[in-house]
Write a protein that holds these residues in place. Structure first.
Motif, PDB file in Angstrom:
ATOM      1  N   GLY A   1       0.817  -1.203   0.000  1.00  0.00           N
ATOM      2  CA  GLY A   1       0.000   0.000   0.000  1.00  0.00           C
ATOM      3  C   GLY A   1       0.848   1.248   0.000  1.00  0.00           C
ATOM      4  N   GLU A   2       0.217   2.373   0.221  1.00  0.00           N
ATOM      5  CA  GLU A   2       0.898   3.663   0.150  1.00  0.00           C
ATOM      6  C   GLU A   2       0.741   4.442   1.448  1.00  0.00           C
ATOM      7  OE1 GLU A   2      -0.755   5.307  -3.420  1.00  0.00           O
ATOM      8  OE2 GLU A   2       0.664   4.233  -4.683  1.00  0.00           O
ATOM      9  N   LYS A   3       0.826   3.732   2.556  1.00  0.00           N
ATOM     10  CA  LYS A   3       0.687   4.377   3.860  1.00  0.00           C
ATOM     11  C   LYS A   3       1.827   5.355   4.124  1.00  0.00           C
ATOM     12  CE  LYS A   3      -1.510   0.200   5.628  1.00  0.00           C
ATOM     13  NZ  LYS A   3      -1.250  -0.546   4.391  1.00  0.00           N
ATOM     14  N   PHE A   4       3.032   5.058   3.637  1.00  0.00           N
ATOM     15  CA  PHE A   4       4.140   6.011   3.786  1.00  0.00           C
ATOM     16  C   PHE A   4       3.796   7.328   3.101  1.00  0.00           C
ATOM     17  CE2 PHE A   4       8.554   4.131   4.912  1.00  0.00           C
ATOM     18  CZ  PHE A   4       8.059   3.704   6.134  1.00  0.00           C
ATOM     19  N   LEU A   5       3.204   7.253   1.926  1.00  0.00           N
ATOM     20  CA  LEU A   5       2.798   8.470   1.209  1.00  0.00           C
ATOM     21  C   LEU A   5       1.727   9.215   1.997  1.00  0.00           C
ATOM     22  CD1 LEU A   5       2.500  10.377  -1.243  1.00  0.00           C
ATOM     23  CD2 LEU A   5       0.990   8.665  -2.265  1.00  0.00           C
TER      24      LEU A   5
ATOM     25  N   ASP B   1      15.441  -4.331  -4.486  1.00  0.00           N
ATOM     26  CA  ASP B   1      14.388  -3.351  -4.703  1.00  0.00           C
ATOM     27  C   ASP B   1      13.846  -2.907  -3.347  1.00  0.00           C
ATOM     28  OD1 ASP B   1      12.268  -1.854  -5.480  1.00  0.00           O
ATOM     29  OD2 ASP B   1      11.286  -3.411  -6.650  1.00  0.00           O
ATOM     30  N   VAL B   2      13.884  -1.613  -3.095  1.00  0.00           N
ATOM     31  CA  VAL B   2      13.433  -1.133  -1.790  1.00  0.00           C
ATOM     32  C   VAL B   2      12.027  -0.550  -1.828  1.00  0.00           C
ATOM     33  CG1 VAL B   2      15.772  -0.650  -1.039  1.00  0.00           C
ATOM     34  CG2 VAL B   2      14.449   1.158  -2.121  1.00  0.00           C
ATOM     35  N   MET B   3      11.403  -0.470  -2.998  1.00  0.00           N
ATOM     36  CA  MET B   3      10.043   0.064  -3.057  1.00  0.00           C
ATOM     37  C   MET B   3       9.101  -0.801  -2.237  1.00  0.00           C
ATOM     38  SD  MET B   3       9.412   2.856  -4.658  1.00  0.00           S
ATOM     39  CE  MET B   3       7.716   2.694  -5.137  1.00  0.00           C
ATOM     40  N   TYR B   4       8.193  -0.140  -1.557  1.00  0.00           N
ATOM     41  CA  TYR B   4       7.194  -0.813  -0.739  1.00  0.00           C
ATOM     42  C   TYR B   4       7.807  -1.664   0.367  1.00  0.00           C
ATOM     43  CZ  TYR B   4       3.746   0.716  -4.144  1.00  0.00           C
ATOM     44  OH  TYR B   4       2.948   1.489  -4.954  1.00  0.00           O
TER      45      TYR B   4
ATOM     46  N   TRP C   1      10.536  -1.218   4.128  1.00  0.00           N
ATOM     47  CA  TRP C   1      10.995  -0.265   5.138  1.00  0.00           C
ATOM     48  C   TRP C   1      12.135   0.613   4.655  1.00  0.00           C
ATOM     49  CZ3 TRP C   1       9.751   2.188   9.358  1.00  0.00           C
ATOM     50  CH2 TRP C   1      10.755   2.800  10.118  1.00  0.00           C
ATOM     51  N   ASN C   2      12.962   0.128   3.765  1.00  0.00           N
ATOM     52  CA  ASN C   2      14.120   0.901   3.321  1.00  0.00           C
ATOM     53  C   ASN C   2      13.764   2.056   2.395  1.00  0.00           C
ATOM     54  OD1 ASN C   2      16.127  -0.520   4.722  1.00  0.00           O
ATOM     55  ND2 ASN C   2      16.157  -2.140   3.171  1.00  0.00           N
ATOM     56  N   ALA C   3      12.517   2.166   2.027  1.00  0.00           N
ATOM     57  CA  ALA C   3      12.114   3.232   1.111  1.00  0.00           C
ATOM     58  C   ALA C   3      11.746   4.487   1.891  1.00  0.00           C
ATOM     59  CB  ALA C   3      10.930   2.767   0.258  1.00  0.00           C
ATOM     60  N   ASN C   4      12.728   5.320   2.162  1.00  0.00           N
ATOM     61  CA  ASN C   4      12.523   6.656   2.746  1.00  0.00           C
ATOM     62  C   ASN C   4      11.744   6.666   4.056  1.00  0.00           C
ATOM     63  OD1 ASN C   4      12.197   7.000  -0.550  1.00  0.00           O
ATOM     64  ND2 ASN C   4      13.633   8.427   0.391  1.00  0.00           N
ATOM     65  N   PRO C   5      12.170   5.894   5.043  1.00  0.00           N
ATOM     66  CA  PRO C   5      11.443   5.939   6.325  1.00  0.00           C
ATOM     67  C   PRO C   5      11.565   7.284   7.032  1.00  0.00           C
ATOM     68  CG  PRO C   5      13.472   4.688   6.552  1.00  0.00           C
ATOM     69  CD  PRO C   5      13.313   4.963   5.090  1.00  0.00           C
ATOM     70  N   ALA C   6      12.702   7.952   6.907  1.00  0.00           N
ATOM     71  CA  ALA C   6      12.917   9.201   7.647  1.00  0.00           C
ATOM     72  C   ALA C   6      11.991  10.311   7.163  1.00  0.00           C
ATOM     73  CB  ALA C   6      14.372   9.629   7.536  1.00  0.00           C
ATOM     74  N   SER C   7      11.953  10.547   5.846  1.00  0.00           N
ATOM     75  CA  SER C   7      11.090  11.616   5.331  1.00  0.00           C
ATOM     76  C   SER C   7       9.620  11.255   5.469  1.00  0.00           C
ATOM     77  CB  SER C   7      11.428  11.907   3.867  1.00  0.00           C
ATOM     78  OG  SER C   7      11.280  10.746   3.069  1.00  0.00           O
ATOM     79  N   SER C   8       9.275   9.990   5.242  1.00  0.00           N
ATOM     80  CA  SER C   8       7.874   9.583   5.262  1.00  0.00           C
ATOM     81  C   SER C   8       7.262   9.681   6.653  1.00  0.00           C
ATOM     82  CB  SER C   8       7.732   8.143   4.738  1.00  0.00           C
ATOM     83  OG  SER C   8       8.248   8.033   3.427  1.00  0.00           O
ATOM     84  N   LEU C   9       8.039   9.446   7.685  1.00  0.00           N
ATOM     85  CA  LEU C   9       7.505   9.448   9.042  1.00  0.00           C
ATOM     86  C   LEU C   9       7.680  10.781   9.758  1.00  0.00           C
ATOM     87  CD1 LEU C   9       8.577   5.869  10.189  1.00  0.00           C
ATOM     88  CD2 LEU C   9       6.340   6.634   9.379  1.00  0.00           C
ATOM     89  N   THR C  10       8.386  11.720   9.135  1.00  0.00           N
ATOM     90  CA  THR C  10       8.564  13.033   9.750  1.00  0.00           C
ATOM     91  C   THR C  10       7.978  14.167   8.922  1.00  0.00           C
ATOM     92  OG1 THR C  10      10.704  13.451   8.695  1.00  0.00           O
ATOM     93  CG2 THR C  10      10.725  12.235  10.791  1.00  0.00           C
TER      94      THR C  10
ATOM     95  N   THR D   1      12.671  15.257   1.338  1.00  0.00           N
ATOM     96  CA  THR D   1      13.935  14.683   0.908  1.00  0.00           C
ATOM     97  C   THR D   1      14.154  14.973  -0.566  1.00  0.00           C
ATOM     98  OG1 THR D   1      15.304  12.686   1.013  1.00  0.00           O
ATOM     99  CG2 THR D   1      13.039  12.409   0.241  1.00  0.00           C
ATOM    100  N   VAL D   2      15.391  14.876  -1.008  1.00  0.00           N
ATOM    101  CA  VAL D   2      15.732  15.282  -2.380  1.00  0.00           C
ATOM    102  C   VAL D   2      15.029  14.397  -3.407  1.00  0.00           C
ATOM    103  CG1 VAL D   2      17.603  15.616  -4.038  1.00  0.00           C
ATOM    104  CG2 VAL D   2      17.932  16.220  -1.618  1.00  0.00           C
ATOM    105  N   ALA D   3      15.051  13.085  -3.189  1.00  0.00           N
ATOM    106  CA  ALA D   3      14.389  12.149  -4.106  1.00  0.00           C
ATOM    107  C   ALA D   3      13.845  10.991  -3.292  1.00  0.00           C
ATOM    108  CB  ALA D   3      15.361  11.650  -5.177  1.00  0.00           C
ATOM    109  N   GLY D   4      12.528  10.872  -3.241  1.00  0.00           N
ATOM    110  CA  GLY D   4      11.902   9.826  -2.451  1.00  0.00           C
ATOM    111  C   GLY D   4      11.455   8.664  -3.305  1.00  0.00           C
ATOM    112  N   TRP D   5      10.244   8.214  -3.085  1.00  0.00           N
ATOM    113  CA  TRP D   5       9.735   7.057  -3.815  1.00  0.00           C
ATOM    114  C   TRP D   5       9.660   7.347  -5.313  1.00  0.00           C
ATOM    115  CZ3 TRP D   5       5.344   3.607  -1.517  1.00  0.00           C
ATOM    116  CH2 TRP D   5       5.754   3.103  -0.291  1.00  0.00           C
TER     117      TRP D   5
END
Length: 795
Positions: free
Chosen positions: A130-134, A683-686, A688-697, A701-705
């Motif tokens: 899903g896209e909960k990080f987004l 592949d880090v999409m979908y 935990w390694n896909a931008n946890p810092a920017s997504s949870l704060t 970030t310069v380039a995310g998902w």
């Protein structure tokens, strides 16, 4: 669980109901329930649109206050008796139907509690499936934004290129209840779900009154089909085990050839049940329905926009039942639809055309002649309509389309900041014709829509009263044969509903606004079998079907609230239904045509079969869902999973979350390859390694998902990916140049960065360690101390 927060949100919704009730009471003054169940979406709309506009200049308290003031003023004006007000007296101008208000409150409360329990057992905003990080990242970025639109958390320095209306509503509600984002996420999910179910209950109950049906029975059926029912996939898989051994495999092979399932997966039956499977039926598409979506737990636009789609349907219904002589009221009702449409564009752009289309259909099918809406056109319209039946129908459609064009102009003005800014992207989007190889199979369509098709088919045929049914059967079989031959199975599924519904509505058959909803849903299903939006957000027509089918489900499920009890009750006389709609008279009983006992028994059995076949998924899926709770116990905290599943990140994320404003963060991009496309690492999409810092704060970030490809285009996104890679792997001069170019303030180095780049160290001038905990180091960049291009230090 956080009961104090739950109570705060219930108080908020009670306040929204109180403020919104006068508005919907003016919308549906002749209805027994006065539209009570639609009060929350109406109040939310009036609160949010002013907040959105003020937010373009100053988001936060000014925007919130603007929304609250406009809502209170609008509510007060709607509640007042205008004649008494002109005479200098302050009196209440709307009456409160206590029973209907109580019903709406019970439905909302039960739905809200149900979804809270579901979310409490699975509250985390996991990036998987899903896209909960987004969604969570958008909430965090809105809390930080000084103006709208917010800065894109995955494309620093640029405004978001995404419809974010649902996240805006959630943010406003979180401010009104002083709720932290980590709790607001799940509370808002429950609120949107309850608002949808209650709106469906109310609209079906109100339309059911036109057929002499019980409000509670019609509303309960609609609430079930909207909030708990599923497609036929699960029931079909369970039924397979009852087939003789020799039939199971051939049937499984036949189904697998026409859907996205494998033979082995089908034969495993109930033992292999997963809530996920029922949403992946037609190959190359996503076939979601509300219960699946809310079980999965994204706070996504195709979910949160559904109550406003039903609000638009209610406005269409109000127009539909307004007598022709009340021209001023009909014009006023139509003028409100573009406001709903404009908001829906911001909230869920995919249903923006649907809102306007509902208005078009209401104008076409209402008993009132549409040309009477236009000053000076009444006589000319009457003359055209008198020429022939075809001329009348073409005139109706032509005038309705003209009214819609005017509505589009107003809607574009309501959502002008969105259309002129947020909606403008660098990705390519074109409308393409769907080839036969991409279209849905008959089996796939029936597994997804079969319950609706069976119910509506029976309902419409009972109302049409075909004199020679054998010709109709032959015609349907011929259409099915042609459809299969040309690869257009919709000819056998949705097109008949579209045709039968249209004929019933325009031939004075005993049908009402529920059939307008049937026609609207059938039109959408047919449309996505002919064209799709070719975009970079998803392969082929995946996104088109994904975002459209949720609208179909909501419209059709609401219509089921009238169709199913209507089948049980029998057929009222056409003259009485037409008069009741035209004159807004009280409900009357059915005639004797549908009262034969054997038909009643058959209809009850059919209704039970529909409920059982569509309800089994909910029973099993919810049961599986609550079997396991989160490690720390049930909670509504969307980020608790970080401490339990990723403790090595938790302290660093909390530290970043405390930073003020929107300083730019550098972390590894959420993609598996470099700009050249030759990188072969994980592949880090979908995950935990896909931008946890920017997504949870919410820090940009310069380039995310890689979702940004769909918003910006591949060149823009992968150009940034290459720059991010260079900042992690380049020499000091390259790093300094790019850190300065993107105005980077913090650099995140965690396991994801080390997995992509190896050992990373930022020991250089102008960069120092700001935080270190667990497996994460956060560096702080002092821009004025970075080496200049000539090697000196600036400033």
């Amino acid at each position: 669980m956080e009961y104090a927060l739950v109570l705060r949100w219930l108080v908020l919704y009670a306040a929204l109901f109180a403020a919104g009730f006068p508005l919907v009471a003016r919308l549906l003054p002749g209805a027994r329930g006065r539209g009570a169940g639609l009060a929350v979406p109406a109040a939310t709309l009036v609160l949010t649109v002013p907040a959105y506009w003020v937010g373009q200049v100053a988001f936060g308290l000014p925007a919130l206050l603007a929304g609250v003031v406009v809502l209170l003023v609008a509510s007060a004006l709607a509640a007042a008796d205008h004649d008494a007000l002109r005479a200098g007296r302050l009196e209440l101008g709307v009456d409160v139907p206590r029973r209907a208000v109580g019903d709406a409150a019970v439905v909302f409360g039960l739905s809200f509690a149900f979804l809270l329990v579901v979310r409490a057992f699975d509250p985390g905003v996991f990036p998987v499936a899903g896209e909960k990080f987004l969604d969570f990242g958008l909430l965090k970025s809105l809390r930080r934004a000084p103006t709208l639109p917010p800065e894109d958390l995955w494309f620093a320095g640029e405004a978001v290129k995404y419809y974010y209306g649902g996240h805006l509503v959630t943010t406003l509600f979180a401010w009104l209840t002083a709720t932290p984002t980590r709790f607001a996420y799940n509370l808002a999910l429950a609120g949107f779900y309850a608002t949808l179910v209650t709106a469906a209950f109310e609209l079906a109950a109100t339309v059911g009154e036109d057929h002499g049906l019980s409000r509670r029975v019609s509303g309960a059926f609609a609430a079930f089909f909207v909030g708990f029912a599923s497609n036929l996939v699960t029931a079909g898989r369970f039924a397979l085990v009852f087939l003789p051994e020799g039939l199971r495999r051939p049937v499984a092979q036949m189904v697998a050839a026409r859907t996205d399932y494998t033979v082995s997966g089908i034969l495993e039956g109930a033992a292999a049940f997963s809530y996920w499977d029922a949403s992946r039926v037609i190959p190359g598409t996503i076939n979601e329905f509300p219960l699946f979506a809310w079980l999965n737990g994204d706070l996504h636009a195709h979910m949160t926009g559904t109550p406003f789609l039903l609000l638009a349907a209610a406005v269409g219904y109000a127009y539909y039942r307004t007598p022709e002589a009340e021209v001023r009221r009909r014009r006023l009702l139509l003028s409100t639809l573009p406001v709903v449409a404009g908001w829906q564009a911001i909230h869920n752009t995919w249903s923006f055309p649907s809102v306007l289309a509902l208005g078009t259909l209401a104008v076409v099918f209402a008993p009132a002649a549409p040309w009477t809406l236009v000053p000076g056109l009444a006589d000319a319209g009457d003359r055209l309509a008198a020429r022939s039946r075809l001329a009348e129908e073409l005139t109706r459609v032509g005038v309705a389309l003209g009214v819609t064009v005017a509505g589009v102009v107003v809607a574009l003005a309501v959502a002008a900041p969105f259309f002129l800014g947020t909606a403008v992207s660098g990705s390519e989007r074109t409308v393409e014709l769907l080839g036969p190889e991409m279209r849905s199979s008959l089996g796939g369509l029936l597994l997804v829509h079969g319950a609706f098709v069976a119910a509506f088919g029976a309902y419409l045929l009972s109302r049409l009263r075909v004199r020679r049914p054998v010709y109709l059967v032959v015609g349907l079989l011929a259409a099915a044969y042609v459809g299969l031959d040309v690869g257009l199975a919709a000819l056998a599924v949705s097109v008949p509903l579209l045709v039968f519904g249209w004929v019933a509505l325009r031939s004075d058959r005993p049908v009402g606004y529920e059939t307008v909803l049937i026609v609207a849903g059938a039109g959408l299903v047919t449309l996505v079998e002919l064209v799709y939006l070719n975009e970079q957000a998803g392969p082929g027509r995946m996104n088109t079907v994904f975002k459209t089918y949720m609208q179909v489900w909501v419209l059709w499920a609401t219509a089921m609230g009238v169709a199913v009890p209507g089948l049980i009750r029998g057929v009222p006389t056409a003259a009485r239904v037409t008069a009741r709609v035209r004159d807004a008279a009280p409900s009357v009983a059915t005639d004797g045509a549908g009262g034969r006992s054997w038909r009643r028994v058959a209809a009850v059995a059919f209704a039970c079969l529909l409920v059982a076949s569509t309800g089994v998924y909910g029973v099993v899926a919810v049961g599986n869902h609550v079997e396991r709770g989160p490690p720390g116990g049930t909670t509504l905290d969307a980020t608790q999973f970080v401490e339990t599943s990723h403790p090595e990140y938790a302290e660093a994320i909390d530290w970043l979350d405390e930073r003020e404003g929107t300083p730019v963060l550098l972390e590894a991009p959420g993609t598996s390859f470099y700009a050249s496309g030759t990188d072969g690492r994980e592949d880090v999409m979908y995950n935990w390694n896909a931008n946890p810092a920017s997504s949870l704060t919410g820090l940009p970030t310069v380039a995310g998902w890689a979702h940004e490809v769909g918003y910006r285009g591949p060149d823009a996104y992968y150009g940034r990916v290459a720059d991010v890679d260079a900042m992690y792997t380049g020499d000091a001069a390259t790093r300094a140049r790019l850190l300065r170019e993107y105005d980077v303030r913090y650099v995140w180095v965690g396991p994801g960065e080390r997995a992509r780049y190896g050992d990373v160290s930022f020991e250089m001038q102008g960069v120092s360690v700001a935080h270190r905990s667990g497996s994460v180091t956060v560096y702080e960049v002092t821009q004025e101390r970075l080496p200049a291009a000539n090697g000196s230090v600036e400033g």
